[in-house]
Design a protein around this motif. Structure first.
Motif, PDB file in Angstrom:
ATOM      1  N   THR A   1       8.931  -4.223  -2.940  1.00  0.00           N
ATOM      2  CA  THR A   1       9.389  -4.896  -1.720  1.00  0.00           C
ATOM      3  C   THR A   1       8.380  -5.918  -1.229  1.00  0.00           C
ATOM      4  O   THR A   1       8.754  -6.930  -0.633  1.00  0.00           O
ATOM      5  N   TRP A   2       7.083  -5.695  -1.486  1.00  0.00           N
ATOM      6  CA  TRP A   2       6.087  -6.672  -1.016  1.00  0.00           C
ATOM      7  C   TRP A   2       6.336  -8.032  -1.675  1.00  0.00           C
ATOM      8  O   TRP A   2       6.160  -9.068  -1.041  1.00  0.00           O
ATOM      9  N   GLU A   3       6.804  -8.006  -2.938  1.00  0.00           N
ATOM     10  CA  GLU A   3       7.071  -9.282  -3.630  1.00  0.00           C
ATOM     11  C   GLU A   3       8.229 -10.015  -2.961  1.00  0.00           C
ATOM     12  O   GLU A   3       8.215 -11.224  -2.799  1.00  0.00           O
ATOM     13  N   LYS A   4       9.259  -9.233  -2.606  1.00  0.00           N
ATOM     14  CA  LYS A   4      10.417  -9.849  -1.941  1.00  0.00           C
ATOM     15  C   LYS A   4       9.991 -10.474  -0.608  1.00  0.00           C
ATOM     16  O   LYS A   4      10.388 -11.589  -0.277  1.00  0.00           O
ATOM     17  N   LEU A   5       9.159  -9.757   0.150  1.00  0.00           N
ATOM     18  CA  LEU A   5       8.683 -10.285   1.434  1.00  0.00           C
ATOM     19  C   LEU A   5       7.856 -11.549   1.214  1.00  0.00           C
ATOM     20  O   LEU A   5       7.991 -12.536   1.943  1.00  0.00           O
ATOM     21  N   ASP A   6       7.027 -11.513   0.184  1.00  0.00           N
ATOM     22  CA  ASP A   6       6.169 -12.650  -0.122  1.00  0.00           C
ATOM     23  C   ASP A   6       7.005 -13.891  -0.450  1.00  0.00           C
ATOM     24  O   ASP A   6       6.748 -14.980   0.046  1.00  0.00           O
ATOM     25  N   ARG A   7       8.043 -13.672  -1.265  1.00  0.00           N
ATOM     26  CA  ARG A   7       8.901 -14.800  -1.672  1.00  0.00           C
ATOM     27  C   ARG A   7       9.740 -15.305  -0.494  1.00  0.00           C
ATOM     28  O   ARG A   7      10.107 -16.470  -0.443  1.00  0.00           O
ATOM     29  N   ALA A   8      10.063 -14.368   0.425  1.00  0.00           N
ATOM     30  CA  ALA A   8      10.978 -14.730   1.523  1.00  0.00           C
ATOM     31  C   ALA A   8      10.294 -15.531   2.633  1.00  0.00           C
ATOM     32  O   ALA A   8      10.977 -16.138   3.455  1.00  0.00           O
ATOM     33  N   ALA A   9       8.957 -15.531   2.634  1.00  0.00           N
ATOM     34  CA  ALA A   9       8.228 -16.162   3.749  1.00  0.00           C
ATOM     35  C   ALA A   9       8.684 -17.607   3.957  1.00  0.00           C
ATOM     36  O   ALA A   9       8.621 -18.423   3.034  1.00  0.00           O
ATOM     37  N   GLY A  10       9.172 -17.895   5.136  1.00  0.00           N
ATOM     38  CA  GLY A  10       9.563 -19.263   5.499  1.00  0.00           C
ATOM     39  C   GLY A  10      10.863 -19.753   4.869  1.00  0.00           C
ATOM     40  O   GLY A  10      11.203 -20.930   4.996  1.00  0.00           O
TER      41      GLY A  10
ATOM     42  N   PHE B   1      17.981  -6.294   2.410  1.00  0.00           N
ATOM     43  CA  PHE B   1      17.194  -5.072   2.262  1.00  0.00           C
ATOM     44  C   PHE B   1      18.114  -3.866   2.426  1.00  0.00           C
ATOM     45  O   PHE B   1      18.865  -3.789   3.410  1.00  0.00           O
ATOM     46  N   ASN B   2      18.026  -2.955   1.477  1.00  0.00           N
ATOM     47  CA  ASN B   2      18.804  -1.719   1.557  1.00  0.00           C
ATOM     48  C   ASN B   2      18.333  -0.903   2.758  1.00  0.00           C
ATOM     49  O   ASN B   2      17.162  -0.924   3.130  1.00  0.00           O
ATOM     50  N   VAL B   3      19.235  -0.132   3.323  1.00  0.00           N
ATOM     51  CA  VAL B   3      18.949   0.613   4.548  1.00  0.00           C
ATOM     52  C   VAL B   3      17.848   1.668   4.324  1.00  0.00           C
ATOM     53  O   VAL B   3      16.994   1.889   5.212  1.00  0.00           O
ATOM     54  N   ALA B   4      17.801   2.272   3.150  1.00  0.00           N
ATOM     55  CA  ALA B   4      16.745   3.257   2.860  1.00  0.00           C
ATOM     56  C   ALA B   4      15.398   2.557   2.734  1.00  0.00           C
ATOM     57  O   ALA B   4      14.352   3.101   3.127  1.00  0.00           O
ATOM     58  N   THR B   5      15.401   1.348   2.203  1.00  0.00           N
ATOM     59  CA  THR B   5      14.157   0.579   2.092  1.00  0.00           C
ATOM     60  C   THR B   5      13.643   0.227   3.490  1.00  0.00           C
ATOM     61  O   THR B   5      12.439   0.312   3.751  1.00  0.00           O
TER      62      THR B   5
ATOM     63  N   GLU C   1       0.835  -1.218   0.000  1.00  0.00           N
ATOM     64  CA  GLU C   1       0.000   0.000   0.000  1.00  0.00           C
ATOM     65  C   GLU C   1       0.862   1.258   0.000  1.00  0.00           C
ATOM     66  O   GLU C   1       0.516   2.263  -0.610  1.00  0.00           O
ATOM     67  N   ALA C   2       1.994   1.194   0.702  1.00  0.00           N
ATOM     68  CA  ALA C   2       2.860   2.376   0.824  1.00  0.00           C
ATOM     69  C   ALA C   2       3.777   2.568  -0.387  1.00  0.00           C
ATOM     70  O   ALA C   2       4.522   3.540  -0.456  1.00  0.00           O
ATOM     71  N   GLY C   3       3.737   1.633  -1.319  1.00  0.00           N
ATOM     72  CA  GLY C   3       4.543   1.777  -2.546  1.00  0.00           C
ATOM     73  C   GLY C   3       6.034   1.628  -2.298  1.00  0.00           C
ATOM     74  O   GLY C   3       6.856   2.209  -3.012  1.00  0.00           O
ATOM     75  N   VAL C   4       6.410   0.822  -1.293  1.00  0.00           N
ATOM     76  CA  VAL C   4       7.849   0.667  -0.986  1.00  0.00           C
ATOM     77  C   VAL C   4       8.485  -0.260  -2.018  1.00  0.00           C
ATOM     78  O   VAL C   4       7.932  -1.315  -2.351  1.00  0.00           O
TER      79      VAL C   4
END
Ligand code: SF4
Ligand code: SF4
Length: 441
Positions: free
Chosen positions: A144-153, A265-269, A131-134
């Motif tokens: 970034t939401w895709e990266k989080l989604d793929r990283a789960a588990g 994850f980059n520090v700015a992200t 939602e925040a467009g990160v």
């Protein structure tokens, strides 16, 4: 204990003119911001507004498209004056939402409510981040939401990348120094949601003030984030190289850090992620270093995304010398700027204005002396000199055996070549020929 990665180079850091300059807002806010609908390589965003609409700071103005892209938000309050083609920092033009600022920065009141650490699950985090467009703010702009989604588990090690190994750039250094407590909190949030066994914040030893400041905060907080300082070597900040440095694990060719149970994850992200979760704020601003020998007053700025590069340069007193090359995203991997009318986008960490003396000349026609330095410097174990020769001989079969798809465009080969051959361009051309299945006429 840290490990080493193969290859790499030691370019002069040239960060002295901005490393002590705090992040500062523009002295006069931009009259207009330009938000390109193409910021992610995987597809355009879809506009939610039209010319004439009034928008407030943080209001969504575009959503993720069917093929990709990320949500975009107004980075100023004002009126949409156009949804049409505008110059893009990657070259050429692309459709963009153009907002004329009213100078008031009135916030959008309908955004999501702030959350606390214990309220956030991985699902909620992924949703908030989308939602925040990160996006990845260290380069690439991938959602970034895709990266989080793929990283789960799939992650045992979380790496927070504060290695700013490109010469001239100090935006992440200042962010770490000035907003370290938020970054540590964001790292703890990610660590908790991803279930990482260890979380490591990596930075170079030459950022001593930032390292001391983070270490102090870390000790006070008593959190789980470990600090790792390493000697500056380019391209330490590239994902595969930082994974190898921290864990000793080698990401397989064509693979990602997730293949070796790491997420980077980059520090700015990370700063943008915690802002989205703990303050309910969309990604609307970022840190940008404006520097190079041609700039009158090099600085680190905190600017609305969409601000034209020209406004940044004017805020730094303009040019004091003739500029030979303008680049965004650093001199090693960066892109030449066609026009200063192009805007800052979500992964723009710098505007570098080089004089003729600072720019290393390249000589396309020069002769390879077979010194092998490009091979020794290539962190991906490639043979740029062989690729160049096969390209010149238009030998597609030979090119196909060189694994050029692994090239990360780091520029180490061009930098180290004593014959000043633009090897990174040649490798890029060779990859294009392979993708097309032939050479240009
Ligand atoms: S071939 Fe690619 S990965 Fe290797 S040094 Fe050159 S630009 Fe970097
Ligand atoms: S570094 Fe330059 S001169 Fe040396 S082998 Fe590579 S291409 Fe040839």
């Amino acid at each position: 204990m840290t490990h080493s990665f193969f290859g790499g180079v030691y370019p002069a850091t040239r960060k002295g003119s901005t490393r002590r300059k705090p992040l500062a807002p523009l002295s006069s806010p931009p009259e207009e911001v330009v938000l390109p609908l193409v910021m992610c390589a995987d597809g355009p965003s879809v506009p939610l507004v039209k010319a004439g609409d009034r928008v407030r700071l943080g209001q969504p103005v575009a959503r993720r498209g069917g093929d990709g892209g990320a949500a975009l938000h107004a980075s100023v309050s004002g009126r949409v004056v156009a949804v049409g083609d505008r110059p893009h920092p990657w070259g050429g033009s692309s459709p963009a939402v153009v907002i004329r600022s009213d100078g008031r920065d009135e916030p959008w009141e309908e955004g999501p409510q702030p959350l606390t650490m214990t309220e956030v699950s991985l699902t909620l985090l992924t949703q908030r981040v989308e939602e925040a467009g990160v996006v990845g703010m260290g380069g690439g702009c991938s959602p970034t939401w895709e990266k989080l989604d793929r990283a789960a588990g799939r992650v045992d090690t979380l790496i927070i990348n504060a290695a700013e190994c490109q010469p001239y750039v100090t935006a992440d250094h200042r962010l770490l120094l000035e907003r370290g407590k938020y970054i540590l909190r964001g790292a703890e949030l990610l660590s908790r949601c991803l279930g990482a066994n260890r979380t490591v914040l990596v930075t170079e030893g030459d950022k001593l003030n930032a390292v001391e400041s983070v270490e102090r905060r870390r000790l006070v907080r008593g959190g789980t984030v470990r600090l790792c300082t390493v000697r500056t070597r380019y391209p330490l900040g590239a994902e595969k190289q930082i994974v190898q440095t921290v864990t000793g694990r080698e990401v397989p060719p064509g693979g990602s850090p997730l293949d070796v149970k790491c997420a980077v994850f980059n520090v700015a992200t990370v700063y943008a992620i915690q802002d989205a979760v703990f303050r309910g704020r969309a990604l609307t601003h970022r840190a940008v270093t404006v520097t190079g020998g041609a700039v009158s007053r090099p600085r680190n700025l905190w600017v609305p995304i969409g601000t034209p590069l020209r406004a940044l340069l004017e805020d730094c007193g303009g040019l004091r010398e003739a500029v030979d090359l303008l680049l965004t995203n650093g001199p090693m991997m960066g892109l030449p700027v066609d026009t200063l009318d192009a805007p800052v986008i979500k992964d723009t960490n710098c505007l570098v204005c080089l004089t003729g003396l600072e720019r290393r000349p390249e000589q396309s026609g020069s002769v390879c002396i077979r010194c092998g330095k490009c091979v020794a410097a290539c962190p991906m174990h490639l043979a740029p000199a062989v690729a160049r020769q096969a390209l010149e001989q238009r030998d597609l079969a030979r090119l196909a055996k060189l694994h050029l798809e692994d090239c990360i465009s780091c520029g180490c080969c061009s930098y180290i070549c004593p014959a000043q051959i633009p090897l990174v361009d040649r490798v890029r051309q060779a990859r294009q020929a392979l993708e097309r299945g032939g050479f240009d006429a």
